[in-house]
Design a protein around this motif. Structure first.
Motif, PDB file in Angstrom:
ATOM      1  N   ARG A  29       0.757  -1.357   0.083  1.00  0.00           N
ATOM      2  CA  ARG A  29       0.021  -0.039   0.027  1.00  0.00           C
ATOM      3  C   ARG A  29       0.997   1.212  -0.058  1.00  0.00           C
ATOM      4  O   ARG A  29       0.593   2.240  -0.760  1.00  0.00           O
ATOM      5  CB  ARG A  29      -0.969  -0.214   1.339  1.00  0.00           C
ATOM      6  CG  ARG A  29      -2.364  -0.796   1.221  1.00  0.00           C
ATOM      7  CD  ARG A  29      -3.109  -0.354   2.217  1.00  0.00           C
ATOM      8  NE  ARG A  29      -2.637  -0.806   3.404  1.00  0.00           N
ATOM      9  CZ  ARG A  29      -2.761  -2.002   4.223  1.00  0.00           C
ATOM     10  NH1 ARG A  29      -3.339  -2.912   3.705  1.00  0.00           N
ATOM     11  NH2 ARG A  29      -2.150  -1.914   5.271  1.00  0.00           N
ATOM     12  N   GLN A  30       1.989   1.180   0.820  1.00  0.00           N
ATOM     13  CA  GLN A  30       2.625   2.231   0.840  1.00  0.00           C
ATOM     14  C   GLN A  30       3.481   2.830  -0.441  1.00  0.00           C
ATOM     15  O   GLN A  30       3.670   3.692  -0.908  1.00  0.00           O
ATOM     16  CB  GLN A  30       3.920   2.227   2.130  1.00  0.00           C
ATOM     17  CG  GLN A  30       4.630   3.482   2.292  1.00  0.00           C
ATOM     18  CD  GLN A  30       5.686   3.256   3.255  1.00  0.00           C
ATOM     19  OE1 GLN A  30       6.089   2.337   3.658  1.00  0.00           O
ATOM     20  NE2 GLN A  30       6.000   4.292   4.058  1.00  0.00           N
ATOM     21  N   THR A  45       4.714  10.286  -6.445  1.00  0.00           N
ATOM     22  CA  THR A  45       6.021  10.267  -7.753  1.00  0.00           C
ATOM     23  C   THR A  45       5.482  10.796  -9.063  1.00  0.00           C
ATOM     24  O   THR A  45       5.973  12.011  -9.575  1.00  0.00           O
ATOM     25  CB  THR A  45       6.826   9.225  -7.747  1.00  0.00           C
ATOM     26  OG1 THR A  45       7.474   8.844  -6.441  1.00  0.00           O
ATOM     27  CG2 THR A  45       8.012   9.580  -8.811  1.00  0.00           C
ATOM     28  N   SER A  46       4.362  10.374  -9.479  1.00  0.00           N
ATOM     29  CA  SER A  46       3.686  10.449 -10.906  1.00  0.00           C
ATOM     30  C   SER A  46       3.270  11.913 -10.605  1.00  0.00           C
ATOM     31  O   SER A  46       3.564  12.805 -11.648  1.00  0.00           O
ATOM     32  CB  SER A  46       2.767   9.545 -11.118  1.00  0.00           C
ATOM     33  OG  SER A  46       2.109   9.689 -12.085  1.00  0.00           O
ATOM     34  N   SER A  47       2.543  12.136  -9.581  1.00  0.00           N
ATOM     35  CA  SER A  47       1.891  13.591  -9.418  1.00  0.00           C
ATOM     36  C   SER A  47       2.986  14.478  -9.445  1.00  0.00           C
ATOM     37  O   SER A  47       2.670  15.597 -10.105  1.00  0.00           O
ATOM     38  CB  SER A  47       0.917  13.538  -8.201  1.00  0.00           C
ATOM     39  OG  SER A  47       0.625  14.975  -7.910  1.00  0.00           O
ATOM     40  N   MET A  48       4.191  14.572  -8.841  1.00  0.00           N
ATOM     41  CA  MET A  48       5.243  15.476  -8.652  1.00  0.00           C
ATOM     42  C   MET A  48       5.899  15.577  -9.859  1.00  0.00           C
ATOM     43  O   MET A  48       6.166  16.650 -10.528  1.00  0.00           O
ATOM     44  CB  MET A  48       5.892  14.860  -7.633  1.00  0.00           C
ATOM     45  CG  MET A  48       5.692  15.048  -6.169  1.00  0.00           C
ATOM     46  SD  MET A  48       6.668  14.522  -4.908  1.00  0.00           S
ATOM     47  CE  MET A  48       8.114  15.290  -5.120  1.00  0.00           C
ATOM     48  N   LEU A  49       6.023  14.239 -10.715  1.00  0.00           N
ATOM     49  CA  LEU A  49       6.569  14.308 -11.948  1.00  0.00           C
ATOM     50  C   LEU A  49       5.768  15.390 -13.057  1.00  0.00           C
ATOM     51  O   LEU A  49       6.221  15.986 -13.765  1.00  0.00           O
ATOM     52  CB  LEU A  49       6.739  13.095 -12.590  1.00  0.00           C
ATOM     53  CG  LEU A  49       7.373  12.840 -13.894  1.00  0.00           C
ATOM     54  CD1 LEU A  49       8.837  13.701 -13.885  1.00  0.00           C
ATOM     55  CD2 LEU A  49       7.932  11.595 -14.161  1.00  0.00           C
ATOM     56  N   LEU A  98       3.364   6.101  -2.778  1.00  0.00           N
ATOM     57  CA  LEU A  98       4.553   6.599  -3.219  1.00  0.00           C
ATOM     58  C   LEU A  98       4.730   6.716  -4.773  1.00  0.00           C
ATOM     59  O   LEU A  98       5.138   7.807  -5.335  1.00  0.00           O
ATOM     60  CB  LEU A  98       5.919   5.816  -2.864  1.00  0.00           C
ATOM     61  CG  LEU A  98       6.094   6.103  -0.983  1.00  0.00           C
ATOM     62  CD1 LEU A  98       7.047   5.142  -0.751  1.00  0.00           C
ATOM     63  CD2 LEU A  98       6.206   7.459  -0.778  1.00  0.00           C
ATOM     64  N   GLU A  99       4.306   5.754  -5.356  1.00  0.00           N
ATOM     65  CA  GLU A  99       4.321   5.588  -6.967  1.00  0.00           C
ATOM     66  C   GLU A  99       3.219   6.842  -7.342  1.00  0.00           C
ATOM     67  O   GLU A  99       3.468   7.407  -8.275  1.00  0.00           O
ATOM     68  CB  GLU A  99       3.933   4.274  -7.286  1.00  0.00           C
ATOM     69  CG  GLU A  99       4.833   3.304  -7.346  1.00  0.00           C
ATOM     70  CD  GLU A  99       4.441   1.946  -7.922  1.00  0.00           C
ATOM     71  OE1 GLU A  99       3.175   1.664  -7.902  1.00  0.00           O
ATOM     72  OE2 GLU A  99       5.427   1.251  -8.074  1.00  0.00           O
TER      73      GLU A  99
END
Length: 74
Positions: free
Chosen positions: A38-39, A47-51, A43-44
């Motif tokens: 779940r963690q 990370t995708s949102s930040m990218l 995080l994925e």
């Protein structure tokens, strides 16, 4: 034979105790792995949102820089 029977009974009880501990350990490990999965998924997504946001910022910066003319001496 009574001694042999007692030895077998003790061996069986020892195996049952070990099995119970193994089942408990497997359940604990399963809960840990599930929580970690779940963690990882969270995080994925982060990370995708930040990218995506970074790409958007870079695109906006390029558009701003395209509109700015440098003085001739540069």
């Amino acid at each position: 034979m009574s001694n042999n029977s007692e030895h077998m009974q003790q061996a069986i009880e020892t195996l049952e105790v070990k099995l119970a501990y193994q089942e408990d350990t497997i359940e604990q490990l399963n809960q840990i792995v599930t929580a970690q999965q779940r963690q990882i998924q969270q995080l994925e997504k982060l990370t995708s949102s930040m990218l995506d946001k970074l790409k958007n910022l870079q695109s906006q910066e390029n558009q701003i820089n395209d509109g700015v003319e440098l003085p001739p001496h540069y």
